[in-house]
Scaffold this motif. Structure first.
Motif, PDB file in Angstrom:
ATOM      1  N   GLN A 133       0.644  -1.649   0.204  1.00 59.47           N
ATOM      2  CA  GLN A 133      -0.137   0.080  -0.082  1.00 59.47           C
ATOM      3  C   GLN A 133       0.998   1.194   0.357  1.00 59.47           C
ATOM      4  OE1 GLN A 133      -2.646   0.266   2.731  1.00 59.47           O
ATOM      5  NE2 GLN A 133      -3.727   2.454   2.405  1.00 59.47           N
ATOM      6  N   GLY A 134       1.708   1.342   0.867  1.00 50.88           N
ATOM      7  CA  GLY A 134       2.647   2.130   0.639  1.00 50.88           C
ATOM      8  C   GLY A 134       3.608   2.340  -0.556  1.00 50.88           C
ATOM      9  N   ILE A 135       3.930   1.864  -0.740  1.00 50.74           N
ATOM     10  CA  ILE A 135       4.256   1.329  -2.437  1.00 50.74           C
ATOM     11  C   ILE A 135       3.767   2.185  -3.306  1.00 50.74           C
ATOM     12  CG2 ILE A 135       5.293   0.560  -3.543  1.00 50.74           C
ATOM     13  CD1 ILE A 135       7.471   1.281  -1.132  1.00 50.74           C
ATOM     14  N   HIS A 141       2.255   9.173  -6.533  1.00 51.27           N
ATOM     15  CA  HIS A 141       2.383  10.385  -5.817  1.00 51.27           C
ATOM     16  C   HIS A 141       4.177  11.524  -6.710  1.00 51.27           C
ATOM     17  CE1 HIS A 141      -1.056  10.302  -3.471  1.00 51.27           C
ATOM     18  NE2 HIS A 141      -0.911  10.969  -3.122  1.00 51.27           N
ATOM     19  N   PHE A 142       4.297  10.370  -7.126  1.00 49.41           N
ATOM     20  CA  PHE A 142       6.026  10.403  -7.286  1.00 49.41           C
ATOM     21  C   PHE A 142       6.522   9.434  -9.099  1.00 49.41           C
ATOM     22  CE2 PHE A 142       5.791  11.098  -3.027  1.00 49.41           C
ATOM     23  CZ  PHE A 142       6.273  12.382  -2.487  1.00 49.41           C
ATOM     24  N   GLN A 143       5.444   9.257  -9.712  1.00 45.82           N
ATOM     25  CA  GLN A 143       5.513   8.325 -10.629  1.00 45.82           C
ATOM     26  C   GLN A 143       6.317   9.458 -11.742  1.00 45.82           C
ATOM     27  OE1 GLN A 143       4.814   5.031 -10.885  1.00 45.82           O
ATOM     28  NE2 GLN A 143       6.960   5.578 -12.522  1.00 45.82           N
ATOM     29  N   LYS A 144       5.746  11.206 -11.593  1.00 49.04           N
ATOM     30  CA  LYS A 144       6.511  12.137 -12.636  1.00 49.04           C
ATOM     31  C   LYS A 144       7.731  13.209 -12.290  1.00 49.04           C
ATOM     32  CE  LYS A 144       1.650  12.335 -14.631  1.00 49.04           C
ATOM     33  NZ  LYS A 144       0.579  13.023 -15.880  1.00 49.04           N
ATOM     34  N   VAL A 149      14.867  13.416  -6.729  1.00 53.57           N
ATOM     35  CA  VAL A 149      14.407  12.507  -4.977  1.00 53.57           C
ATOM     36  C   VAL A 149      15.496  11.410  -5.505  1.00 53.57           C
ATOM     37  CG1 VAL A 149      12.932  11.235  -4.193  1.00 53.57           C
ATOM     38  CG2 VAL A 149      11.927  13.964  -4.953  1.00 53.57           C
ATOM     39  N   ILE A 150      15.889  11.005  -4.056  1.00 57.22           N
ATOM     40  CA  ILE A 150      17.231  10.121  -3.847  1.00 57.22           C
ATOM     41  C   ILE A 150      15.913   9.051  -2.665  1.00 57.22           C
ATOM     42  CG2 ILE A 150      18.263  11.227  -2.495  1.00 57.22           C
ATOM     43  CD1 ILE A 150      20.258   8.307  -3.446  1.00 57.22           C
ATOM     44  N   VAL A 151      15.379   7.791  -3.015  1.00 52.52           N
ATOM     45  CA  VAL A 151      14.421   7.474  -1.709  1.00 52.52           C
ATOM     46  C   VAL A 151      15.815   5.860  -0.782  1.00 52.52           C
ATOM     47  CG1 VAL A 151      13.057   5.502  -1.239  1.00 52.52           C
ATOM     48  CG2 VAL A 151      12.743   7.286  -2.542  1.00 52.52           C
ATOM     49  N   SER A 152      16.366   6.396  -0.040  1.00 55.60           N
ATOM     50  CA  SER A 152      16.773   5.632   0.762  1.00 55.60           C
ATOM     51  C   SER A 152      16.297   4.746   2.367  1.00 55.60           C
ATOM     52  CB  SER A 152      18.092   6.572   1.446  1.00 55.60           C
ATOM     53  OG  SER A 152      17.172   7.814   2.649  1.00 55.60           O
ATOM     54  N   ALA A 153      16.882   3.752   2.903  1.00 59.50           N
ATOM     55  CA  ALA A 153      16.562   2.892   3.516  1.00 59.50           C
ATOM     56  C   ALA A 153      17.735   2.316   4.130  1.00 59.50           C
ATOM     57  CB  ALA A 153      15.665   2.594   3.445  1.00 59.50           C
ATOM     58  N   GLU A 164      11.328  -1.258  -8.295  1.00 56.84           N
ATOM     59  CA  GLU A 164      10.886  -2.048  -8.581  1.00 56.84           C
ATOM     60  C   GLU A 164       9.405  -1.048  -9.633  1.00 56.84           C
ATOM     61  OE1 GLU A 164       9.711  -5.463  -6.824  1.00 56.84           O
ATOM     62  OE2 GLU A 164      11.459  -6.363  -7.429  1.00 56.84           O
ATOM     63  N   LYS A 165       8.729  -0.046  -8.661  1.00 56.67           N
ATOM     64  CA  LYS A 165       7.151   0.604  -8.618  1.00 56.67           C
ATOM     65  C   LYS A 165       8.492   1.657  -9.422  1.00 56.67           C
ATOM     66  CE  LYS A 165       3.782  -1.815  -7.837  1.00 56.67           C
ATOM     67  NZ  LYS A 165       3.210  -2.223  -8.937  1.00 56.67           N
ATOM     68  N   LEU A 166       9.420   2.176  -8.951  1.00 55.66           N
ATOM     69  CA  LEU A 166       9.975   3.936  -9.295  1.00 55.66           C
ATOM     70  C   LEU A 166      11.318   3.577  -9.717  1.00 55.66           C
ATOM     71  CD1 LEU A 166       8.649   4.994  -6.381  1.00 55.66           C
ATOM     72  CD2 LEU A 166       7.706   5.880  -8.600  1.00 55.66           C
ATOM     73  N   PRO A 167      11.605   2.861 -10.538  1.00 61.22           N
ATOM     74  CA  PRO A 167      12.766   2.927 -11.358  1.00 61.22           C
ATOM     75  C   PRO A 167      13.669   3.727 -11.743  1.00 61.22           C
ATOM     76  CG  PRO A 167      11.412   2.309 -13.141  1.00 61.22           C
ATOM     77  CD  PRO A 167      10.379   2.821 -12.492  1.00 61.22           C
TER      78      PRO A 167
END
Length: 287
Positions: A133-135, A141-144, A149-153, A164-167
């Motif tokens: 759900q979160g992915i 919201h961030f597909q475009k 943006v860099i996503v880290s964890a 996989e969802k936001l390559p």
């Protein structure tokens, strides 16, 4: 390595190498309010590198906060994971009447970003908490949104799911806690093997986030973690180096550590005192 535009925010240029100074938790200075939309707007205009933390909500969306619970950072109460969008609209950040920044707000804010600006989404929950759900919320919201943006964890499974969802988004990993444990149990050779495996793993990270004391401790014993990462085509962010007395500049101990860190040529240093760090470096180098 994904190419970033030349930075136009705060940075240090030393021996031909550019090290960006990242604004920790959207603070240019430690005196700035935590997670300030105003400071973020300033950073977007200047092309700065900035970081914010994201906590997942009960409805799969996110809120810009660091802690698991609302107490401490906000006027609210209870676990963030139990809150929905409607529950957070009237809650304010501590120390003022500032509303919380929600993930729904970020996409619009990013439209005003300078091409050189970089905003790190530091995901504080693991993949089990975020879930499909979160992915899906991030994708919606961030597909475009472009590579600003860099996503880290710390959760590698979460970063794989983001890939996989936001390559098109940049990705970062923070194996620091794991590497401290491995060092304790198996020494630096085991750390090197694990780090190299992470760099070549399925997350395909652009940036690796490492605690700066870990970097220096490894270097003293012959393991250059920054060179290792850069040799694999990855950037390194050394976190979080903040001057204790920013107006006075570096203490002697801080100066020794910062010099040693800069000699290893990190791509970025996370700090709560970016302007003061840049000024202090310039004063020392001129002096």
């Amino acid at each position: 390595m994904t190419r970033l535009l030349d930075g136009q925010g705060l940075e240090i240029l030393h021996e031909g190498h550019r090290t960006r100074l990242k604004w920790h938790r959207l603070r240019k200075r430690f005196a700035d309010p935590l997670f300030s939309a105003e400071v973020m707007a300033e950073g977007f205009a200047a092309g700065a590198s900035m970081e914010l933390d994201l906590r997942v909500r009960a409805d799969g969306g996110f809120v810009v906060l660091h802690d698991e619970d609302l107490e401490g950072e906000t006027t609210g109460h209870g676990p963030i994971a139990e809150q929905r969008l409607s529950d957070l609209r009237d809650i304010r950040m501590q120390g003022g009447e500032r509303p919380l920044i929600l993930s729904e707000d970020l996409a619009a804010m990013l439209q005003a970003a300078h091409p050189a600006a970089l905003l790190q989404f530091d995901m504080k929950d693991d993949y089990e908490a975020v879930g499909a759900q979160g992915i899906a919320h991030l994708a919606a919201h961030f597909q475009k949104i472009s590579a600003s943006v860099i996503v880290s964890a710390g959760s590698l499974d979460l970063i794989v799911a983001v890939k996989e969802k936001l390559p098109h988004l940049l990705r970062g990993i923070d194996p620091t806690d794991k590497l401290y444990d491995i060092r304790q149990a198996g020494g630096w050779k085991a750390v090197e093997i694990e780090l190299r495996a992470d760099l070549r793993g399925p997350t395909e990270p652009d940036t690796v986030y490492l605690h700066w004391p870990l970097i220096l401790d490894a270097a003293k014993d012959g393991l250059d973690m920054i060179a290792l990462c850069q040799g694999e085509g990855k950037r390194v962010d050394a976190w979080t180096f903040t001057l204790k007395h920013p107006e006075a500049g570096f203490s002697e101990a801080e100066w020794r550590n910062f010099q040693a860190l800069m000699a290893l040529k990190p791509d970025q240093i996370t700090t709560d005192e970016a302007p003061a760090t840049e000024r202090a470096w310039s004063r020392r180098m001129v002096g």
